[in-house]
Design a protein around this motif. Structure first.
Motif: not given
Lengths: 481, 481
Positions: B197-214
């Protein structure tokens, strides 16, 4: 705008189209009235229509009934009634969302929470306050006048704080003060079956905790799909000793965004840094009666001690100058600052005024700040190639920006180009390690993009959590997942 | 120290006591060896014993085998092997936990992740870095030397960053830089069944996100009960232009803590503010060869620009003076600061050295800062009444402090008094809207207190999430819930 149902008196007449709603009976509506009183339940078409859409272009899907609970006990009783009957439930705050989060796509009961609007407990010594779901951010800051404290998260709209928690809102101040994720300490939530959950324990408000799973963090950004947020305890911040705002124009998008990246990399604790492209500046000038140069522009705000602000301004000035930025146009007094930020926050309406009669769709990507110059330059090219009007404005300090795409909803070709452009932009952000939504959420429109962003395992993990907490899929069904 | 199992060669001999472990066969161990090689699997008693405890007083419960995977693919294969056989799995980092989080109370396979120790991707422009689970915070900061960046979360022990994420660690710098919750951007997690599992999507690193459950927020602080954290992307921070540290003594606990509350309420962005009571100061003087006055003391550190630090120091100085604090004893140079903070971080060992041969149990409550003076004064009284030695030290800027209770493990009466005192302290914090654990986690010891803290609905919500993500209850069973 199509209605799935219409009411005759207090009775329900069913259209032949649409899935059967066994739960939708006069008896069911009576059971809702028994909880909140007849005046607080409506199945009138005009009321349902008002509650079937937010500020976005998503189609209006009216709920079958709207209820106005006054207390958490009423929310709980209403929820358990809906749960036992199998009726979908949709939380409704100020209706200022931008991804169709309140659309009742399966019908159901809309819970309008705006009449629960008390500030419950202010702890000035600990910088915390607990509020009911109808309290908006402006109402809270009005309440806080004279206390020396404020709540900084500011998405522009005067949204309710619990709605902002539900959508993980952020906005102009997030670069300094964080988003709702960093500012919510505890939530009271009514679960789909009516049980009342305190995500961090009842009335608790330590600055940090390691006690069990972070339920607070799970409900922030859950977009009403896991329960009703009926109370939020949020962090407050001290009003800074000094605040100054400034506007600065640049010869190119790249020069403005390079400056942003350099300001952040220099560790300047800037409070706001907003980018407006030349199209957006023109629209804001016309809409808000300003006369700034119509060029790529940064709106900046500095908070701190008097000496600290001076240092920040000096360091920022050097960076701006090295990127051929204009001299700062200052807005030092409260009134001038208010005017400046009102212009920024009216960007949405300024964009709409560019093309009267048209609607708007706002994209919402967010990328690592080092990728901002590239993604913005490519996006401007794509706008031209797509023959679309799309002023750009954004919280570039977070790598987050919006392209406000103007769209004639009668023009299928334009609608198609808007949709394709928005998807290309989202995928461009994904290809740069970013996200398809920095702050507006997934709602109805970005479910496929969410899958692409997080992958199948994360999506199925989210689905398992949803199924565990809402096994009948009654909370705001069809959203996010 | 009792072993549940012992090994003879590579074979397993079962003791009669304990639940049957159908999965524990030679064939099973062979299937683990097939994944990582024979040298990376051990069922030797001494190895198992080393992995059956952390730094706390919790009883050693050795796992049945220890594995040392080298890659996420190996972790995944090992997990799916354990999952299909029904073998419990326990993640193991540096073993520096304080609530028994690694105890294999049902036996099982311990995954020692320390050999996965690569720094994977450093993005200096975006202030982010991705690390494997064996990278400790000191190793990361060593790696970052010369980059102008650092990772500030500092629990004292040289813990692994993924272990720190798993336990939601914090420590001395959290008052300024946040805890792991605010500093983890994304996680790679191997779920119990081996899925990655990639909790925030693979290799993603924006300072913030509102995409789906945290999901990132859910796994931070899950204490190894939901999956293995095999990679963490964390925020870095710029090394401040100026840093000064100071020590200041006070005539009373209340004067020191009142100063802390006032410093925070004045909005001074202090980087560290640590309280040590007179007993702790005495122990630190002896252990670290210092000569500070043995009185309630604050260790302070200021970060910022040269001018900003000067302002902070002046404002803090006035507050301290108004509370009858001593003049600051300065530690301006790196070496002096290192010595000061080494003394603070050695508080645990200094306390142990107070009573040679005794063990220690560290409480870990956290309250809203306005309640700190009251809770500390009451706790000091309770220590006296309980006839216990318990030096107090803590991150008072977060309202978080520890009472390091010395305990003769052979003395049942003292053990009983320690247990009762710790529970009274936790309930005192709960009664003041606080938490029973600010940073050490729930582990084995605080499961009943967790229930009291969050209530039945929150606890059953956590249990539903656990059941959804780990339906066979194989991930670190018996912890947290």
């Amino acid at each position: 705008m199509a209605f799935l149902r219409r009411t005759v008196g207090s009775g329900i007449r069913r259209y032949s189209q649409g899935a059967a709603k066994e739960w939708l009976t006069d008896d069911f509506l009576d059971s809702l009235r028994a909880v909140v009183g007849s005046a607080k339940v409506s199945a009138a078409a005009v009321v349902r229509e008002q509650h079937g859409h937010d500020e976005s272009m998503h189609r209006c899907c009216p709920p079958d009934a709207v209820v106005w609970p006054q207390t958490v006990e009423q929310v709980s009783l209403l929820a358990s009634t809906c749960y036992s009957r199998g009726a979908p439930m949709i939380p409704f705050g100020t209706g200022t969302g931008l991804e169709g989060g309140v659309s009742a796509i399966q019908g159901g009961v809309c819970f309008n929470l705006t009449q629960m609007d008390r500030v419950l407990e202010l702890n000035t010594e600990d910088f915390t306050v607990a509020v009911e779901p109808g309290v908006t951010r402006k109402a809270l800051n009005h309440f806080l006048r004279g206390s020396g404290l404020w709540f900084p998260v500011d998405p522009g709209a005067d949204a309710s704080l619990c709605g902002m928690a539900a959508t993980s809102a952020s906005g102009t101040n997030a670069v300094r003060y964080g988003t709702m994720r960093q500012n919510v300490l505890n939530l009271q939530v009514v679960l789909p079956d009516g049980k009342v959950l305190h995500t961090g324990g009842q009335n608790r408000r330590p600055r940090k905790s390691a006690a069990g799973y972070n339920l607070t963090g799970l409900f922030v950004g859950s977009e009403g799909t896991l329960g009703f947020i009926t109370q939020a305890t949020v962090r407050l911040h001290g009003i800074p000793e000094a605040t100054v705002a400034a506007v600065c124009g640049f010869p190119s998008v790249k020069a403005a965004v390079d400056s942003t990246v350099q300001i952040l990399q220099a560790g300047i604790p800037i409070a706001r840094i907003e980018f407006l492209d030349e199209v957006m500046m023109g629209a804001c000038n016309r809409y808000s009666g300003l006369s700034y140069a119509e060029q790529p522009t940064l709106f900046l705000e500095f908070h701190g001690s008097t000496g600290g602000v001076r240092e920040q301004v000096e360091a920022t000035g050097e960076i701006v100058k090295s990127n051929d930025g204009s001299d700062f146009a200052w807005a030092q007094e409260q009134e001038a600052r208010d005017q400046l930020w009102a212009a920024r926050h009216n960007a949405w309406y300024a964009a709409l005024a560019l093309c009267p009669g048209r609607k708007a769709y706002s994209t919402d990507v967010c990328v690592p700040i080092s990728r901002l110059p590239e993604v913005l330059v490519e996006t401007k090219k794509d706008l031209l190639a797509s023959k679309l009007t799309g002023p750009i404005v954004g919280h570039v300090g977070d790598g987050n920006f919006h392209c406000i795409l103007m769209c004639d909803s009668e023009d299928d070709d334009e609608k198609g180009r808007v949709k394709e452009f928005a998807e290309r932009l989202a995928r461009r952000a994904l290809a740069m390690d970013g996200t398809c939504t920095g702050e507006h959420g997934v709602g109805l429109g970005k479910r496929q993009l969410l899958r692409e962003e997080v992958g199948d395992v994360a999506l199925s993990t989210m689905q398992r959590i949803k199924a565990a907490l809402d096994p009948k899929n009654l909370m705001n069904p069809g959203k996010v997942l």
